[in-house]
Design an enzyme around this catalytic site. Structure first.
Site, PDB file in Angstrom:
ATOM      1  N   ASP A   1      35.123  -0.056  45.574  1.00  0.00           N
ATOM      2  CA  ASP A   1      34.819   1.372  45.588  1.00  0.00           C
ATOM      3  C   ASP A   1      33.458   1.677  44.986  1.00  0.00           C
ATOM      4  O   ASP A   1      33.195   2.817  44.588  1.00  0.00           O
ATOM      5  CB  ASP A   1      35.893   2.138  44.804  1.00  0.00           C
ATOM      6  CG  ASP A   1      37.293   1.842  45.321  1.00  0.00           C
ATOM      7  OD1 ASP A   1      37.477   1.850  46.546  1.00  0.00           O
ATOM      8  OD2 ASP A   1      38.188   1.590  44.499  1.00  0.00           O
ATOM      9  N   GLY A   2      32.609   0.706  44.883  1.00  0.00           N
ATOM     10  CA  GLY A   2      31.286   0.898  44.298  1.00  0.00           C
ATOM     11  C   GLY A   2      30.855  -0.357  43.575  1.00  0.00           C
ATOM     12  O   GLY A   2      31.639  -1.302  43.412  1.00  0.00           O
TER      13      GLY A   2
ATOM     14  N   SER B   1      29.058   4.674  42.390  1.00  0.00           N
ATOM     15  CA  SER B   1      30.505   4.787  42.216  1.00  0.00           C
ATOM     16  C   SER B   1      31.024   5.778  43.247  1.00  0.00           C
ATOM     17  O   SER B   1      30.680   6.962  43.208  1.00  0.00           O
ATOM     18  CB  SER B   1      30.851   5.259  40.799  1.00  0.00           C
ATOM     19  OG  SER B   1      32.242   5.441  40.659  1.00  0.00           O
ATOM     20  N   ARG B   2      31.827   5.290  44.182  1.00  0.00           N
ATOM     21  CA  ARG B   2      32.290   6.147  45.270  1.00  0.00           C
ATOM     22  C   ARG B   2      33.520   6.961  44.901  1.00  0.00           C
ATOM     23  O   ARG B   2      33.939   7.824  45.664  1.00  0.00           O
ATOM     24  CB  ARG B   2      32.591   5.292  46.505  1.00  0.00           C
ATOM     25  CG  ARG B   2      31.412   4.458  46.975  1.00  0.00           C
ATOM     26  CD  ARG B   2      31.716   3.726  48.267  1.00  0.00           C
ATOM     27  NE  ARG B   2      30.619   2.834  48.610  1.00  0.00           N
ATOM     28  CZ  ARG B   2      30.589   1.538  48.330  1.00  0.00           C
ATOM     29  NH1 ARG B   2      31.618   1.000  47.690  1.00  0.00           N
ATOM     30  NH2 ARG B   2      29.570   0.793  48.667  1.00  0.00           N
ATOM     31  N   VAL B   3      34.142   6.661  43.763  1.00  0.00           N
ATOM     32  CA  VAL B   3      35.373   7.343  43.368  1.00  0.00           C
ATOM     33  C   VAL B   3      35.258   7.960  41.989  1.00  0.00           C
ATOM     34  O   VAL B   3      35.702   9.071  41.733  1.00  0.00           O
ATOM     35  CB  VAL B   3      36.573   6.359  43.398  1.00  0.00           C
ATOM     36  CG1 VAL B   3      37.834   7.044  42.903  1.00  0.00           C
ATOM     37  CG2 VAL B   3      36.782   5.810  44.794  1.00  0.00           C
TER      38      VAL B   3
END
Length: 512
Positions: free
Chosen positions: A343-344, A368-370
């Site tokens: 997720d990153g 950081s995608r979340v």
């Protein structure tokens, strides 16, 4: 008068009748195979026609193995013990089981191998359950959105690349860029939380693992940490199953509504171990000689992380896998695989290491995608312009190298950017509480560190941290309750920053 004692009848006829009339034992059928070949960590077994994939086999010498290849007339078996103990012609039997590892609370504070067996000389681990190392990833309906932050205690990460509980955040970089130190500091920052930590060392040297254990013990986190070691001197099969075993141990705690942090250090060695086993089993090589299913072995591993619903236990599993690059090549096979699965990523740059910037997190590549959705409101209100400030500074810094005349505004931005970048430096084994991180960031963004030499800037930061710790307890509590920094809080921090800079050269307080 003596009693009449009847003697048992032991005549041959009576004994024969007893034997003929005794119930017969139930017949049992067991398959017995034979070792046809032995390699470095693998064995070829013949004669077990009914064996299943991933089944655990028992060699007569005491070594166990996992069926990895099913081919007509032969089995490719990964050994979980020393291959020199296995000999050609040795008998092999089926166990009708899959490989399992010990799980439970008694593993906390211990150093174990991939099977959950103790490696620290403190005696056996008793009264433990065993769970299969392979498990199906939780279904979508058993997951929920990531909404709680995982505080790492590292300014640059918590501010600009936040991680949420249940996230899979990759730590990536070349050798000697501080990947393991970043992971260990994250473990140490959980001292005042309820997070349980599992550190899984794959293919690491024994002295490196010992340093990590020493740091965790010195930081007071050993009692809530499981250290799993699958060193490069052990069987490649143990290195292959180690990360799956670590996730199995984590799933035991997450099913009890607990939050678990798993460090996989590192998956580069895991991929190489699997490539070694696959080539010895004569599987067709693909890109960079890795087998075709190398993506799948990491995908099915990392899919077991997440934030789970109450029906699925209510806990979370946060995974920080580590992967090593060579010459900053982020487009290599294994790094690109893991970047697409996670997720990153937190990218540690050798260029920043050469500039003495630790931790060497490159915000231009890290993402950081979340975690942004789980980031606390206080960090969100302070660190919103951090990336923009640093990216503009780095662009101007490159331009200024040509010796071009700069106007006052440009010089001011260069001074501010250099101060902000220096403020993001942080020593190893020194995770910071959120209120201290925010105080340093506010002071840097307000220009209170502008124009200071490095030694003076570190001294001012130290003084500021001590002052914040002693006077802003109410602000720290509001931050923990997920409140944003108000104007009054900012003004108090700025005032403490002015006092810290004004006292430069005097008594700056006790080091934190």
């Amino acid at each position: 008068m003596c009693a009449d004692v009847t003697q048992p009848d032991h005549t041959p006829e009576t004994v024969l009748n007893m034997l003929l009339n005794a119930p017969s034992p139930a017949p049992s059928i067991s398959e017995i195979g034979t070792v046809a070949e032995v390699g470095d960590g693998i064995a070829i077994v013949i004669g077990l026609e009914q064996a299943l994939s991933d089944e655990l086999l028992q060699f007569i010498s005491g070594v166990q193995g996992i069926v990895l290849d099913l081919e007509p007339g032969r089995l490719g078996v990964v050994l979980l013990g020393p291959p020199d103990r296995v000999t050609i012609g040795e008998s092999v039997t089926r166990t009708h089981k899959v490989v399992s590892t010990n799980v439970g609370t008694r593993l906390l504070g211990r150093v174990v191998d991939a099977l959950g067996q103790p490696q620290d000389g403190k005696g056996a681990i008793r009264d433990q359950d065993t769970h299969p190392v392979e498990a199906e990833a939780p279904k979508i309906l058993d997951r929920q959105a990531i909404s709680r932050p995982l505080a790492t205690g590292i300014k640059v990460i918590d501010a600009a690349v936040p991680v949420g509980l249940g996230q899979r955040q990759l730590i990536i970089g070349d050798r000697q860029t501080g990947k393991t130190s970043l992971a260990v500091d994250t473990i140490l920052n959980q001292k005042n939380t309820d997070v349980i930590c599992i550190y899984c060392a794959i293919g690491q040297r024994g002295d490196a693992v010992a340093k990590v254990i020493g740091a965790i013990r010195e930081g007071g986190m050993m009692e809530r940490t499981i250290v799993m070691s699958a060193g490069d001197e052990e069987a490649a099969g143990l290195a292959y199953i180690a990360p799956y075993a670590a996730l199995t141990m984590a799933e035991f705690f997450s099913a009890q509504s607990k939050d678990v942090l798993v460090i996989l250090d590192d998956l580069t060695h895991h991929a190489r171990s699997y490539r070694e086993l696959s080539l010895l089993l004569r599987r067709p090589p693909g890109r960079e000689a890795f087998p075709g299913d190398i993506f799948y072995i990491h995908a099915r591993l990392l899919e077991r992380a997440g934030q789970f619903t109450k029906a699925a236990g209510g806990g979370s599993i946060t995974v920080l896998p580590v992967v090593e690059t060579q010459a900053e090549n982020l487009s290599a096979y294994i790094p690109t695989n893991l970047i697409s699965i996670t997720d990153g990523q937190i990218y540690l740059s050798p260029r920043l290491v050469r500039k003495n910037q630790f931790p060497a997190v490159d915000l231009g590549v890290s993402v950081s995608r979340v975690g942004g959705k789980a980031q606390s409101r206080a960090f969100r209100s302070v660190a919103g312009n951090l990336r923009v400030t640093l990216s503009q500074f780095e662009e101007l810094e490159d331009f200024a190298r040509f010796g071009t005349r700069l106007d006052d505004a440009t010089r001011s931005r260069l001074t501010r950017g250099a101060a902000v970048r220096a403020a993001l430096r942080q020593a190893e084994r020194d995770p910071m509480p959120a209120v201290e991180q925010l105080a340093v960031l506010v002071a840097a963004m307000e220009g209170q560190f502008d124009g200071l030499e490095e030694a003076d800037l570190m001294s001012v930061m130290t003084t500021l941290r001590v002052s914040v710790r002693h006077t802003l307890g109410d602000v720290a509590k509001r931050i923990d309750d997920n409140a944003a920094l108000c104007d009054e809080d900012r003004a108090r921090i700025v005032e403490l920053g002015h006092a810290a800079r004004a006292g430069l050269g005097g008594d700056n307080g006790t080091n934190p």
